[in-house]
Scaffold this motif. Structure first.
Motif, PDB file in Angstrom:
ATOM      1  N   HIS A 186       0.854  -1.195   0.000  1.00 51.69           N
ATOM      2  CA  HIS A 186       0.000   0.000   0.000  1.00 51.69           C
ATOM      3  C   HIS A 186       0.888   1.242   0.000  1.00 51.69           C
ATOM      4  O   HIS A 186       1.680   1.453   0.920  1.00 51.69           O
ATOM      5  N   GLU A 189       1.843   3.835   2.907  1.00 52.73           N
ATOM      6  CA  GLU A 189       2.346   3.336   4.187  1.00 52.73           C
ATOM      7  C   GLU A 189       3.879   3.426   4.194  1.00 52.73           C
ATOM      8  O   GLU A 189       4.598   2.432   4.227  1.00 52.73           O
ATOM      9  N   ARG A 242      -3.091   4.660  -2.164  1.00 54.08           N
ATOM     10  CA  ARG A 242      -2.926   3.343  -1.522  1.00 54.08           C
ATOM     11  C   ARG A 242      -2.702   2.233  -2.562  1.00 54.08           C
ATOM     12  O   ARG A 242      -1.984   1.273  -2.317  1.00 54.08           O
ATOM     13  N   HIS A 314       2.786  -3.768   6.773  1.00 54.01           N
ATOM     14  CA  HIS A 314       1.899  -2.631   6.494  1.00 54.01           C
ATOM     15  C   HIS A 314       1.987  -1.622   7.637  1.00 54.01           C
ATOM     16  O   HIS A 314       2.647  -1.831   8.640  1.00 54.01           O
TER      17      HIS A 314
END
Ligand SMILES: [Zn+2]
Length: 433
Positions: A186, A189, A242, A314
């Motif tokens: 993502h 992150e 994302r 993540h």
């Protein structure tokens, strides 16, 4: 007259400069973030339905009676958002009034950090894709007997997705388990990639005597950026991006990319997904429609008998999670829970006061039901320990200030180290050596 001309051109230049700087984060102007108190699973469901219906961006899913959810709401979404929460008796409070403002502050904070630390290491920053590649090339060139750089294939936009193999025996000793970690699936992150690079540093450049076993008894696959297109886009255009950046004009001419962590071939397109191609949880038209998830799949398939643990890193929320996302458990759930709990305990032991404790458990039961995620795919095809980590956010969500990076690296490494050691024990009993 001359004075007027000077003034006019001065303002034109000023306007040009401010339009250049203003552009990037202004897409989030007047977007607000609300904390939402969750009393039970019905509240969780209400929030999920709101996400499906309005496309609000859930920054933190929350956990009933344990952690509040955090939801970003645009000016257009706010009326229905408040109405739905009020009608269902949910309490909420303002956390961030203007997201564009905090994103600008984050960017300034980063620039200041870089100015003040000209001799910082690459993992003490949020390095760009090209810098990460350069580091991987350098480390492979400097330690040819230990490190191999592998170019695994190209992203949708044609960027090479690379990983490092670290092994004292050139990956040829079947008595050693493989520990596979990746990050930045993502794009927003950002704090996940430094952790993977710091792991390389600890194994290769800065190996400590009491961690010699981690290098000698285990083979490592470390992939710092799964989604380079999204990551670069989050630097250049949209800090909160994302998804991947794939274009499928038959699906949408305005919304690009899919959620890679819903794109794996396991219960595809069943739970925790949206059919709206503009949604953050759009899974794509088919399993493995994305080049990036196909690359992860191929690494699994290539090394499968020896991968004992997959760690998909993540951010954020302090979780170590395992499958399956549909709330069913694997036959080895007791062992899996042991690994995850040992990681959480090792990291909690050194946690900062402002961080929450790590929460451990089945991703569907602890957080929310999902389908098609990397963690489930690894478990499904036979990786004994397939985990998702959510690193600490310290209340900053995706904008973790750079001053926290050192601590996150150090703390997460403790979790990685203990899970590697437990993996070694289980692998040896599994293969009978
Ligand atoms: Zn994520």
């Amino acid at each position: 007259m001359i004075k007027f001309k000077m003034d006019a051109s001065f303002f034109v230049i000023l306007a040009l400069i401010s339009s250049v700087f203003a552009g990037k984060h202004d897409i989030y102007s007047r977007h607000a973030v609300y904390g939402v108190e969750l009393r039970d699973q019905d509240d969780v469901a209400t929030l999920f339905n709101l996400q499906q219906k309005l496309n609000v961006d859930i920054w933190q899913h929350g956990m009933a009676r344990v952690r509040d959810a955090e939801v970003m709401v645009s000016p257009e979404q706010s009326k229905e958002f408040f109405e739905t929460l009020d009608n269902n008796g949910l309490k909420y409070y303002l956390k961030i009034e203007d997201v564009s403002k905090v994103l600008k502050e984050h960017e300034e904070d980063l620039a200041k950090w870089r100015r003040n630390r000209s001799n910082r290491m690459i993992f003490q920053d949020y390095p760009r894709y090209a810098e990460v590649n350069q580091y991987m090339e350098e480390i492979a060139a400097r330690y040819p007997n230990l490190v191999t750089l592998v170019n695994a294939g190209k992203s949708f936009e044609g960027r090479d997705i690379k990983y490092l193999k670290i092994s004292t025996t050139n990956f040829e000793d079947p008595r050693k388990p493989v520990y596979f970690m990746d990050a930045m699936m993502h794009a927003r992150e950002w704090v996940t990639t430094p952790v993977t690079i710091y792991s390389v540093f600890r194994l290769v450049e800065n190996l400590r005597d009491d961690e010699r076993d981690l290098l000698e008894d285990i083979d490592w696959i470390i992939l710092p950026i799964v989604n380079p297109d999204g990551y670069e886009f989050s630097h250049t255009d949209d800090r909160l991006w994302r998804r991947t950046r794939s274009v499928n004009l038959e699906v949408s001419t305005t919304c690009f990319g899919v959620d890679p962590n819903r794109n794996f071939d396991v219960d595809f397109n069943t739970l925790g997904v949206s059919s709206d191609p503009c949604s953050q949880t759009y899974p794509g038209v088919a399993p493995f429609s994305e080049a990036e998830t196909r690359i992860i799949r191929d690494i699994f398939l290539k090394y499968l008998p020896r991968i004992q643990l997959y760690n998909d890193i993540h951010s954020h929320g302090n979780y170590v999670l395992f499958g399956f996302g549909n709330n069913t458990l694997t036959p080895n759930v007791a062992q899996l829970h042991h690994v995850a709990a040992a990681m959480g305990a090792a990291m909690d032991a050194v946690k900062l006061p402002e961080a929450g404790y790590y929460l451990i458990g089945n991703s569907g039961l602890v957080l929310y039901k999902t389908s098609g995620c990397g963690q489930d795919y690894g478990q499904h095809i036979g990786v004994p320990f397939s985990l998702t980590m959510e690193l600490p956010g310290y209340g900053y969500s995706f904008r973790v200030p750079p001053s926290f990076i050192d601590h996150i690296n150090e703390e997460t490494w403790k979790g990685i180290a203990i899970s590697a050691r437990i993996s070694k024990i289980h692998y040896r009993s599994r293969v009978g050596r």
